[in-house]
Scaffold this active site. Structure first.
Site, mmCIF file in Angstrom:
data_model
loop_
_atom_site.group_PDB
_atom_site.id
_atom_site.type_symbol
_atom_site.label_atom_id
_atom_site.label_comp_id
_atom_site.label_asym_id
_atom_site.label_seq_id
_atom_site.Cartn_x
_atom_site.Cartn_y
_atom_site.Cartn_z
ATOM 1 N N ASP A 44 0.836 -1.221 0.000
ATOM 2 C CA ASP A 44 0.000 0.000 0.000
ATOM 3 C C ASP A 44 0.861 1.258 0.000
ATOM 4 O O ASP A 44 0.536 2.246 -0.653
ATOM 5 C CB ASP A 44 -1.023 0.002 1.153
ATOM 6 C CG ASP A 44 -0.421 0.019 2.544
ATOM 7 O OD1 ASP A 44 0.746 -0.407 2.718
ATOM 8 O OD2 ASP A 44 -1.114 0.457 3.482
ATOM 9 N N GLY A 123 -2.567 -6.138 17.699
ATOM 10 C CA GLY A 123 -1.188 -6.440 17.292
ATOM 11 C C GLY A 123 -1.060 -7.734 16.512
ATOM 12 O O GLY A 123 0.017 -8.323 16.426
ATOM 13 N N SER A 128 -6.064 -3.640 14.106
ATOM 14 C CA SER A 128 -6.768 -3.218 15.324
ATOM 15 C C SER A 128 -6.591 -1.720 15.580
ATOM 16 O O SER A 128 -7.510 -1.072 16.102
ATOM 17 C CB SER A 128 -6.303 -4.035 16.531
ATOM 18 O OG SER A 128 -4.917 -3.889 16.716
ATOM 19 N N SER A 129 -5.446 -1.151 15.221
ATOM 20 C CA SER A 129 -5.259 0.298 15.437
ATOM 21 C C SER A 129 -6.241 1.094 14.595
ATOM 22 O O SER A 129 -6.888 2.025 15.080
ATOM 23 C CB SER A 129 -3.842 0.735 15.062
ATOM 24 O OG SER A 129 -2.916 0.148 15.914
ATOM 25 N N ASP A 173 -5.401 0.046 5.805
ATOM 26 C CA ASP A 173 -6.281 -0.413 6.883
ATOM 27 C C ASP A 173 -7.534 0.435 7.018
ATOM 28 O O ASP A 173 -8.651 -0.076 7.167
ATOM 29 C CB ASP A 173 -5.513 -0.443 8.215
ATOM 30 C CG ASP A 173 -4.322 -1.389 8.164
ATOM 31 O OD1 ASP A 173 -4.221 -2.155 7.188
ATOM 32 O OD2 ASP A 173 -3.495 -1.354 9.094
#
Ligand code: GLA
Length: 381
Positions: A44, A123, A128-129, A173
């Site tokens: 990306d 992680g 998840s962030s 993401d």
């Protein structure tokens, strides 16, 4: 609240907030899914193609304006109280970064208190962030009665994660978590920003995941190094995107051998992502699985972001009857493996993967809609 957000998890987020911060006005809530890349990892930031799904594991948040001037975030037994929203090296970095990113975009965001409840392992390479940041952003916009387009929400979430929390991520993401269509994979062209939805064609073919329990840190030095090597190679060859790379160009270049390996990975991986989208369109399980396994080999051998534990879990999955292919997901250096497997092979595959890493947690990763579908009151066209 839209009915398809997971009410139980949202109720847990509200309870977590009230246990930590005491009773108060009804919070605004939101949910964001995680992301599983099918093929197209570590491309990306090189302008490549990525085929990915949003998944039904995710993060629920409850947010309200603070009655004091104290920022507060609570998740499980962890409670952090702060006087500011800027990064301080704790869980508040990700939870409060959207406050600053949205203020920069002109929204009058108050000091907030946030409760978090998650089914998505953190992680593990499943974004998840981004899920946390998008969920908090969505809840804050609900609190304000404000809306954003999907593109602007993704830009705000990327700015929150990369520029404010300081995680050197690419655009993948946030786009997956927000833009994924209902029941489909997303083919994202990171050179143009264009995206296409490819419906998930099977009822009897699943994605199963296994978290090795060894956790990466996307803010870590190795991720930054891979980016730097890749970007310096592209610059030296005068191309803006890995889609413009060719073998002959890399062969002829006077470049460090490590940089050449990185370029070969991003070039091949972006092509594979396009081929994987075609395989999904044809409903060709063997072809998609083969491309996933090839992706893993490239991430292991050329980009050097895998670990012995991830390799062992991939091998264990691939040895199970009904498994078409498997690969590490996300930034690597630990985290989870995803395998493409028939329904009848799913349980044996989960057992084999878990055993290969000493009892790692396994789960099904069901393609799920992103926040633009789930939170239509906040994300406008
Ligand atoms: C992390 C980053 C993404 C992407 C992946 C690897 O998830 O946040 O931008 O680079 O790693 O594909």
């Amino acid at each position: 609240m839209p009915t398809r957000e997971p009410h139980d998890l949202i109720a847990t987020a509200i309870r977590t907030l009230e246990d930590a911060g005491g009773p108060g006005p009804a919070p605004a809530t939101a949910w964001a899914p995680g992301r599983c890349t099918l093929v197209g990892e570590h491309v990306d930031y090189a302008g490549g193609n990525v085929l990915c799904v949003a998944v039904d594991l995710g993060i629920a948040v409850a947010a309200r304006a603070s009655a004091t001037s104290r920022y507060l975030v609570a998740s499980g037994d962890t409670v952090v109280a702060r006087s500011g929203a800027g990064p301080e090296g704790d869980i508040g970095d990700r939870a409060f970064a959207p406050v600053l990113a949205l203020r920069e975009r002109g929204f009058a965001v108050p000091v907030i208190e946030v409760g978090i409840a998650a089914t998505l392992p953190s992680g593990a390479g499943l974004a998840s962030s981004a899920a946390l940041i998008v969920a908090v952003s969505t809840a804050v916009l609900r609190l304000l009665g404000a809306t954003l387009t999907a593109r602007d929400l993704a830009a705000a979430a990327l700015a929150a994660e990369r520029d404010i929390a300081g995680i050197p991520c690419g655009p993948l993401d946030q786009r997956a978590v927000i833009d994924a269509a209902d029941g489909g994979a997303l083919l994202l062209d990171c050179r143009t920003g264009d995206e296409t939805t490819v419906p998930w064609p099977w009822a009897d073919v699943l994605l199963v995941g296994c978290d090795t329990g060894t956790h990466h840190d996307v803010g870590g030095a190795e991720y930054r190094r891979r980016r730097k090597e890749t970007e310096s190679g592209l610059k030296a060859l005068g191309v803006a995107s890995c889609q413009d790379l060719r073998d002959a160009l890399i062969d002829a270049a006077a470049l460090d051998l490590t940089v050449k390996r990185r370029l070969r990975h991003v070039m091949g991986e972006s092509v594979r992502a396009g081929e994987a989208a075609e395989a999904l369109r044809r409903g060709d399980v063997a072809a998609l699985g083969g491309l996933m396994s090839a992706s893993h080999q490239s991430l292991r051998g050329l980009h050097e972001v895998s670990t012995p534990a991830l390799d062992a879990v991939v091998r264990a999955a691939e040895a199970v009857a009904g498994c078409a292919g498997a690969r590490m997901v996300g930034a690597g250096f630990g985290g989870a493996v995803a395998a493409l497997v028939t329904r009848t092979g799913a349980d044996p595959c989960r057992r084999a993967m878990s055993a290969a890493c000493g009892g790692g947690r396994t789960f099904e990763l069901r393609p799920s809609p992103g926040v633009a579908v789930l939170a239509r009151d906040v994300v406008r066209d």
